[in-house]
Design an enzyme around this catalytic site. Structure first.
Site, PDB file in Angstrom:
ATOM      1  N   ARG A  81       0.923  -1.040  -0.134  1.00  0.00           N
ATOM      2  CA  ARG A  81       0.045  -0.078  -0.233  1.00  0.00           C
ATOM      3  C   ARG A  81       0.866   1.065   0.051  1.00  0.00           C
ATOM      4  O   ARG A  81       0.604   2.291  -0.522  1.00  0.00           O
ATOM      5  CB  ARG A  81      -0.953  -0.136   1.155  1.00  0.00           C
ATOM      6  CG  ARG A  81      -2.065   0.984   1.102  1.00  0.00           C
ATOM      7  CD  ARG A  81      -3.029   0.809   2.410  1.00  0.00           C
ATOM      8  NE  ARG A  81      -2.515   1.096   3.554  1.00  0.00           N
ATOM      9  CZ  ARG A  81      -2.203   0.513   4.670  1.00  0.00           C
ATOM     10  NH1 ARG A  81      -2.919  -0.835   4.697  1.00  0.00           N
ATOM     11  NH2 ARG A  81      -1.589   0.528   5.797  1.00  0.00           N
ATOM     12  N   TYR A  98     -13.854  21.967 -10.293  1.00  0.00           N
ATOM     13  CA  TYR A  98     -14.522  21.048 -11.024  1.00  0.00           C
ATOM     14  C   TYR A  98     -15.471  20.351  -9.985  1.00  0.00           C
ATOM     15  O   TYR A  98     -15.342  20.273  -8.632  1.00  0.00           O
ATOM     16  CB  TYR A  98     -13.171  20.083 -10.806  1.00  0.00           C
ATOM     17  CG  TYR A  98     -13.625  18.629 -11.371  1.00  0.00           C
ATOM     18  CD1 TYR A  98     -13.852  18.346 -12.752  1.00  0.00           C
ATOM     19  CD2 TYR A  98     -13.321  17.360 -10.312  1.00  0.00           C
ATOM     20  CE1 TYR A  98     -14.191  16.861 -13.069  1.00  0.00           C
ATOM     21  CE2 TYR A  98     -13.755  16.012 -10.825  1.00  0.00           C
ATOM     22  CZ  TYR A  98     -14.022  15.873 -12.188  1.00  0.00           C
ATOM     23  OH  TYR A  98     -14.177  14.719 -12.665  1.00  0.00           O
ATOM     24  N   ASP A 158      -5.370  23.008  -8.817  1.00  0.00           N
ATOM     25  CA  ASP A 158      -5.605  21.657  -9.588  1.00  0.00           C
ATOM     26  C   ASP A 158      -5.187  22.470 -10.960  1.00  0.00           C
ATOM     27  O   ASP A 158      -5.662  23.178 -11.701  1.00  0.00           O
ATOM     28  CB  ASP A 158      -7.143  21.546  -9.535  1.00  0.00           C
ATOM     29  CG  ASP A 158      -7.451  20.194 -10.566  1.00  0.00           C
ATOM     30  OD1 ASP A 158      -6.680  20.109 -11.573  1.00  0.00           O
ATOM     31  OD2 ASP A 158      -8.621  19.820 -10.254  1.00  0.00           O
ATOM     32  N   LYS A 164      -6.125  12.323 -17.213  1.00  0.00           N
ATOM     33  CA  LYS A 164      -6.158  13.013 -18.237  1.00  0.00           C
ATOM     34  C   LYS A 164      -5.090  12.857 -19.459  1.00  0.00           C
ATOM     35  O   LYS A 164      -4.906  12.032 -19.905  1.00  0.00           O
ATOM     36  CB  LYS A 164      -6.560  14.457 -18.023  1.00  0.00           C
ATOM     37  CG  LYS A 164      -7.753  14.677 -16.990  1.00  0.00           C
ATOM     38  CD  LYS A 164      -9.059  14.195 -17.457  1.00  0.00           C
ATOM     39  CE  LYS A 164     -10.436  14.129 -16.275  1.00  0.00           C
ATOM     40  NZ  LYS A 164     -10.675  15.072 -15.488  1.00  0.00           N
TER      41      LYS A 164
HETATM   42  C1  LIG Z   1     -11.149  14.956 -14.353  1.00  0.00           C
HETATM   43  C2  LIG Z   1     -11.007  15.995 -13.198  1.00  0.00           C
HETATM   44  C3  LIG Z   1     -10.664  15.770 -11.996  1.00  0.00           C
HETATM   45  C4  LIG Z   1     -10.925  14.422 -11.339  1.00  0.00           C
HETATM   46  O1  LIG Z   1     -10.038  13.582 -11.951  1.00  0.00           O
HETATM   47  P1  LIG Z   1     -10.705  11.632 -11.919  1.00  0.00           P
HETATM   48  O2  LIG Z   1      -9.448  11.036 -12.320  1.00  0.00           O
HETATM   49  O3  LIG Z   1     -11.768  11.655 -12.907  1.00  0.00           O
HETATM   50  O4  LIG Z   1     -11.309  11.814 -10.677  1.00  0.00           O
HETATM   51  C5  LIG Z   1     -10.202  16.700 -11.305  1.00  0.00           C
HETATM   52  N1  LIG Z   1      -9.913  17.932 -11.580  1.00  0.00           N
HETATM   53  C6  LIG Z   1     -10.209  18.447 -12.863  1.00  0.00           C
HETATM   54  C7  LIG Z   1      -9.860  19.871 -13.231  1.00  0.00           C
HETATM   55  C8  LIG Z   1     -10.475  17.554 -13.918  1.00  0.00           C
HETATM   56  O5  LIG Z   1     -10.725  17.754 -15.167  1.00  0.00           O
END
Ligand SMILES: *Cc1c(COP(=O)(O)O)cnc(C)c1O
Length: 385
Positions: free
Chosen positions: A52, A105, A177, A202
């Protein structure tokens, strides 16, 4: 040697000499890790202690992301959202005040409203364009200011250096973010960010087949982040990590194409009579274009458009018949996407000033002219519906 970014993308997190000269790191599947002696069990003084807590596969990607973001160290989480929630839990406690951008988000917002508030944390949303004005909202209990730049639906580019100055003047932590730009086009730690979050799902993954997040921090913010990450038990599977290690090696060429195609689509859309505005930070008419130009070195392939007033039937005719643009959430993969968004319903600190339907597009790696032809055929259906 001080490596340039495109070189770093190739070398970061790799150590072939430690692994028989093999170019890529091995995929370790592990739960139990053995200790050679009682002394070793008691001190836990070995690099790998339990599945972990990560294996050399995990450490390779963490090291690579830390290097690309320009931070001290990184931790992986099982989703991008888990990176947001883990980072917030690591640095907030009951009685604290969190300043959260109104453009965040939406699932991050739900975590704040549904979970953090239950633990006695005061969550206050602010106008993403507030800049240095954030200072007026900071209280003695303000411990974290959270930013997302640009917002992943509405694309306000926040003035990160100005917000960083206000945060640090008041002993608050600045979180960001940084998913839209990826570590390639925005260097969070050069602009005063203390904790940077990536939805690795992403662009870092880039192939629409992995859920993952990363938290990267300064040295000062590291210990608390590490302790909470460990206490929450969030960990990430080795095969997924391997896919991301493979994905990041092509990040620079992929992003360049996403940017180029995104801009080509954005400019074409801006000239269409069905589109009232294109919301893309790299276009000169975007309200935050100057900030984007000052702080970012590129644009990814994600942007929004606002349509002229239209019927639901016209919208459906446009979207349902698209051949190359898929309708789905997430983005950053090789394929083009389009999805309706409803920002007016989500905000509380600011009012969304638009009446037309917002569509968010992700420019994939297909031929840009084919993508334009797909949209053009869609607009023909839009008019005949
Ligand atoms: C998609 C996204 C997230 C979350 O990511 P996941 O892997 O889908 O949980 C967080 N912040 C932004 C800006 C995003 O586009």
């Amino acid at each position: 040697m001080k490596k340039k970014q495109d070189t770093l993308i190739v070398t970061a997190g790799r150590d072939p000499e430690a692994n028989f000269g093999i170019v890529n790191p091995p995929v370790y599947h592990a739960s139990t890790v053995l200790y050679p002696t009682l002394e070793a069990v008691k001190t836990r003084a070995q690099p790998v202690t339990y599945g972990r807590r990560g294996t050399p596969t995990t450490f390779a990607l963490q090291d690579a992301i830390a290097e690309l973001e320009g931070g001290y160290r990184s931790l992986l989480t099982p989703s991008g959202l888990a990176a947001v929630t883990t980072a917030l839990l690591a640095h907030l406690k009951s009685g604290d005040h969190l300043l959260m951008t109104d453009s965040v988000y939406e699932p991050s917002r739900q975590f704040c409203d549904k979970v953090l508030t239950r633990y006695g944390i005061d969550v206050e949303y602010y106008d993403p364009r507030i800049g240095a004005g954030i200072a007026a909202l900071i209280r003695p209990e303000t411990k974290v200011i959270f930013t997302e730049a640009p917002g992943s639906v509405t694309f306000e580019v926040q003035d990160i250096p100005a917000i960083a100055a206000a945060a640090h003047g008041a002993d608050a932590l600045l979180m960001m973010d940084n998913t839209w730009a990826s570590p390639l086009y925005f260097k969070p730690f050069e602009h005063g960010v203390d904790v940077s979050i990536q939805a690795v799902t992403k662009y870092l993954c880039g192939h629409s087949d992995v859920m993952m997040g990363a938290i990267t921090t300064t040295e000062a913010a590291w210990n608390e982040t590490l302790a909470t990450h460990g206490a929450l038990g969030v960990c990430t599977g080795p095969d997924d990590i391997y896919l991301v290690l493979r994905g990041i090696r092509t990040l620079s060429v992929r992003l360049e194409r996403h940017m180029e195609t995104g801009l080509k689509l954005a400019r074409w859309l801006a000239a269409r009579p069905e589109v009232t505005r294109v919301i893309h930070p790299a276009l000169p008419d975007h309200p935050d274009h100057a900030i984007w130009k000052r702080d970012f070195t590129g644009a990814s392939g994600l942007f929004s458009i606002e349509l002229i007033p239209c019927s639901e039937a016209a919208l459906a005719a446009f979207l349902d018949g698209l051949e190359l643009f898929g309708m789905g959430y997430s983005w950053g993969g090789f394929e083009s996407l389009i999805i309706p968004q409803y920002p007016a319903k989500i905000r509380t600190a600011t009012k969304w000033n638009g009446t037309g339907q917002i569509l968010r597009l992700h420019a994939g790696l297909e031929d840009a002219d084919d993508l334009i032809a797909d949209l053009e055929a869609g607009f023909e259906r839009f008019h005949t519906a």
